[in-house]
Scaffold this motif. Sequence first.
Motif, PDB file in Angstrom:
ATOM      1  N   GLY A  28       0.794  -1.072   0.093  1.00  0.00           N
ATOM      2  CA  GLY A  28      -0.010  -0.033  -0.090  1.00  0.00           C
ATOM      3  C   GLY A  28       0.849   1.287   0.004  1.00  0.00           C
ATOM      4  N   MET A  29       1.792   1.166   0.791  1.00  0.00           N
ATOM      5  CA  MET A  29       2.793   2.362   0.790  1.00  0.00           C
ATOM      6  C   MET A  29       3.624   2.558  -0.564  1.00  0.00           C
ATOM      7  N   ALA A  30       3.796   1.630  -1.134  1.00  0.00           N
ATOM      8  CA  ALA A  30       4.653   1.662  -2.609  1.00  0.00           C
ATOM      9  C   ALA A  30       3.305   2.157  -3.469  1.00  0.00           C
ATOM     10  N   LEU A  31       2.010   1.776  -3.535  1.00  0.00           N
ATOM     11  CA  LEU A  31       1.087   2.146  -4.407  1.00  0.00           C
ATOM     12  C   LEU A  31       0.481   3.403  -4.373  1.00  0.00           C
ATOM     13  N   ARG A  32       0.740   4.089  -2.948  1.00  0.00           N
ATOM     14  CA  ARG A  32       0.570   5.354  -2.533  1.00  0.00           C
ATOM     15  C   ARG A  32       1.539   6.517  -2.794  1.00  0.00           C
ATOM     16  N   GLY A  33       2.690   5.829  -2.913  1.00  0.00           N
ATOM     17  CA  GLY A  33       4.131   7.023  -3.160  1.00  0.00           C
ATOM     18  C   GLY A  33       4.425   7.201  -1.777  1.00  0.00           C
ATOM     19  N   VAL A  34       4.117   6.854  -0.708  1.00  0.00           N
ATOM     20  CA  VAL A  34       4.621   7.322   0.434  1.00  0.00           C
ATOM     21  C   VAL A  34       5.897   6.649   1.127  1.00  0.00           C
ATOM     22  N   MET A  35       6.474   5.754   0.435  1.00  0.00           N
ATOM     23  CA  MET A  35       7.820   5.229   0.856  1.00  0.00           C
ATOM     24  C   MET A  35       8.846   6.485   1.175  1.00  0.00           C
ATOM     25  N   GLY A  36       9.407   6.229   2.371  1.00  0.00           N
ATOM     26  CA  GLY A  36      10.379   7.298   2.704  1.00  0.00           C
ATOM     27  C   GLY A  36       9.828   8.527   3.366  1.00  0.00           C
ATOM     28  N   ARG A  37       8.500   8.710   3.596  1.00  0.00           N
ATOM     29  CA  ARG A  37       7.886   9.658   4.585  1.00  0.00           C
ATOM     30  C   ARG A  37       7.541   9.069   5.901  1.00  0.00           C
ATOM     31  N   LEU A  38       7.683   7.865   5.826  1.00  0.00           N
ATOM     32  CA  LEU A  38       7.424   7.214   7.182  1.00  0.00           C
ATOM     33  C   LEU A  38       8.646   6.252   7.396  1.00  0.00           C
ATOM     34  N   ARG A  39       9.072   6.475   8.922  1.00  0.00           N
ATOM     35  CA  ARG A  39      10.260   5.823   8.992  1.00  0.00           C
ATOM     36  C   ARG A  39       9.895   4.184   9.480  1.00  0.00           C
ATOM     37  N   LEU A  40      10.536   3.243   8.837  1.00  0.00           N
ATOM     38  CA  LEU A  40      10.552   1.976   8.804  1.00  0.00           C
ATOM     39  C   LEU A  40      11.411   1.311   9.398  1.00  0.00           C
ATOM     40  N   SER A  41      11.090   0.420  10.680  1.00  0.00           N
ATOM     41  CA  SER A  41      11.655  -0.614  11.329  1.00  0.00           C
ATOM     42  C   SER A  41      11.668  -1.901  11.044  1.00  0.00           C
ATOM     43  N   VAL A  42      12.404  -2.436  10.153  1.00  0.00           N
ATOM     44  CA  VAL A  42      12.384  -3.915   9.687  1.00  0.00           C
ATOM     45  C   VAL A  42      12.938  -5.012  10.706  1.00  0.00           C
ATOM     46  N   GLN A 217      -6.000 -17.126 -13.749  1.00  0.00           N
ATOM     47  CA  GLN A 217      -6.493 -15.764 -13.507  1.00  0.00           C
ATOM     48  C   GLN A 217      -5.732 -15.219 -12.028  1.00  0.00           C
ATOM     49  N   LEU A 218      -5.933 -16.099 -11.356  1.00  0.00           N
ATOM     50  CA  LEU A 218      -5.442 -15.416  -9.724  1.00  0.00           C
ATOM     51  C   LEU A 218      -3.846 -15.192  -9.973  1.00  0.00           C
ATOM     52  N   TRP A 219      -3.135 -16.049 -10.906  1.00  0.00           N
ATOM     53  CA  TRP A 219      -1.619 -15.612 -10.999  1.00  0.00           C
ATOM     54  C   TRP A 219      -1.640 -14.503 -11.802  1.00  0.00           C
ATOM     55  N   ASN A 220      -2.615 -14.257 -12.959  1.00  0.00           N
ATOM     56  CA  ASN A 220      -2.493 -13.004 -13.622  1.00  0.00           C
ATOM     57  C   ASN A 220      -2.612 -11.832 -12.717  1.00  0.00           C
ATOM     58  N   LEU A 221      -3.562 -11.965 -11.769  1.00  0.00           N
ATOM     59  CA  LEU A 221      -3.656 -10.933 -10.668  1.00  0.00           C
ATOM     60  C   LEU A 221      -2.351 -10.606 -10.066  1.00  0.00           C
ATOM     61  N   ALA A 222      -1.855 -11.666  -9.664  1.00  0.00           N
ATOM     62  CA  ALA A 222      -0.671 -11.387  -8.884  1.00  0.00           C
ATOM     63  C   ALA A 222       0.373 -10.701  -9.895  1.00  0.00           C
ATOM     64  N   ARG A 223       0.503 -11.079 -11.043  1.00  0.00           N
ATOM     65  CA  ARG A 223       1.591 -10.250 -11.728  1.00  0.00           C
ATOM     66  C   ARG A 223       1.092  -9.010 -12.298  1.00  0.00           C
ATOM     67  N   ARG A 224      -0.143  -8.731 -12.265  1.00  0.00           N
ATOM     68  CA  ARG A 224      -0.708  -7.229 -12.536  1.00  0.00           C
ATOM     69  C   ARG A 224      -0.039  -6.420 -11.130  1.00  0.00           C
ATOM     70  N   ILE A 225      -0.253  -6.893 -10.137  1.00  0.00           N
ATOM     71  CA  ILE A 225       0.034  -6.061  -9.081  1.00  0.00           C
ATOM     72  C   ILE A 225       1.741  -6.022  -8.781  1.00  0.00           C
ATOM     73  N   TYR A 226       2.156  -7.062  -9.143  1.00  0.00           N
ATOM     74  CA  TYR A 226       3.660  -7.138  -9.152  1.00  0.00           C
ATOM     75  C   TYR A 226       4.534  -5.912  -9.863  1.00  0.00           C
ATOM     76  N   GLY A 227       3.573  -5.838 -11.048  1.00  0.00           N
ATOM     77  CA  GLY A 227       4.156  -4.929 -11.965  1.00  0.00           C
ATOM     78  C   GLY A 227       3.811  -3.569 -11.906  1.00  0.00           C
ATOM     79  N   LEU A 228       3.041  -3.173 -10.892  1.00  0.00           N
ATOM     80  CA  LEU A 228       2.612  -1.690 -10.359  1.00  0.00           C
ATOM     81  C   LEU A 228       3.893  -1.096  -9.896  1.00  0.00           C
TER      82      LEU A 228
END
Length: 270
Positions: A28-42, A217-228
């Motif tokens: 969701g952060m990647a899709l919304r373009g907010v990576m880097g705006r919120l500190r992540l602790s992995v 169809q499910l794998w095509n869904l995964a591939r579409r999201i992965y490609g965003l």
Amino acid sequence: MVPSRDDLDSLRLYVSYACPFAHRVLVGMALRGVMGRLRLSVVQPVMGPDGWVLHPSDTEPGVSTLLDVYRRARPGFSRRASVPMLYSVTEKRILSDDSLEILSWIDRLPGNSREGSLFPAQLEPELDRLGKFVADAINSGVYEAGFAANQEAYDQAVTKLFSALDQLEELLQSRLWLCGDVMTVVDIQMFTSLIRFDLVYHTLFKCNWKRASDYRQLWNLARRIYGLPGVADTLRVDQITTHYYKSLPDLNPRGIVPRGPDILAKLRGG
């Protein structure tokens, strides 16, 4: 509750690249373009006796695990410390450890780069219905099969799981996304389970009637999201496999991590 205003400097988001629930927030952060705006602790991919282990850069005296963070914020806490977890550093308070609540908050942050919403109001009934179905039958279903205590429980769980996958495969015959013409949070819920399926659930959890990549169809869904834009950067195959195969000694006592399959090639269409 998560904060209602865009006051990000005082916040820290604890995540794991291995955990499917934390991963949906990263997507969701990647899709919304907010990576880097919120500190992540992995957190570290391999769990210790007390659960998630903090990265050395996030430790301090008396705080080396996520459970320590929980207990500092909630004295007497005795449940499992989970990711994702949104934390106020200034208040030393846990704001939320619910992945969908955090994702909804990220979706509403000012300055997001993506138009529309992952939680469109006009689809609320369908989001609720399908979201609960995916959560119960897929997101939790793989764990019910993997941790079944006997043959009967396993048979019931794996039958329920693959029946649900069959139903969703049929649903996608007539629509691009699970809830219709637009991508929603339900697609992200499905994505993070799909990409772990062939890597982990198929073998370690004995969910081996089919592979996720066998569902066209499910794998095509995964591939579409992965490609965003940005989504591929949230997928860390090594951390996923290391976590599952080394953190669950009851299921994999020798801790051997398989070398395959190469799902990245499949996601890229190879």
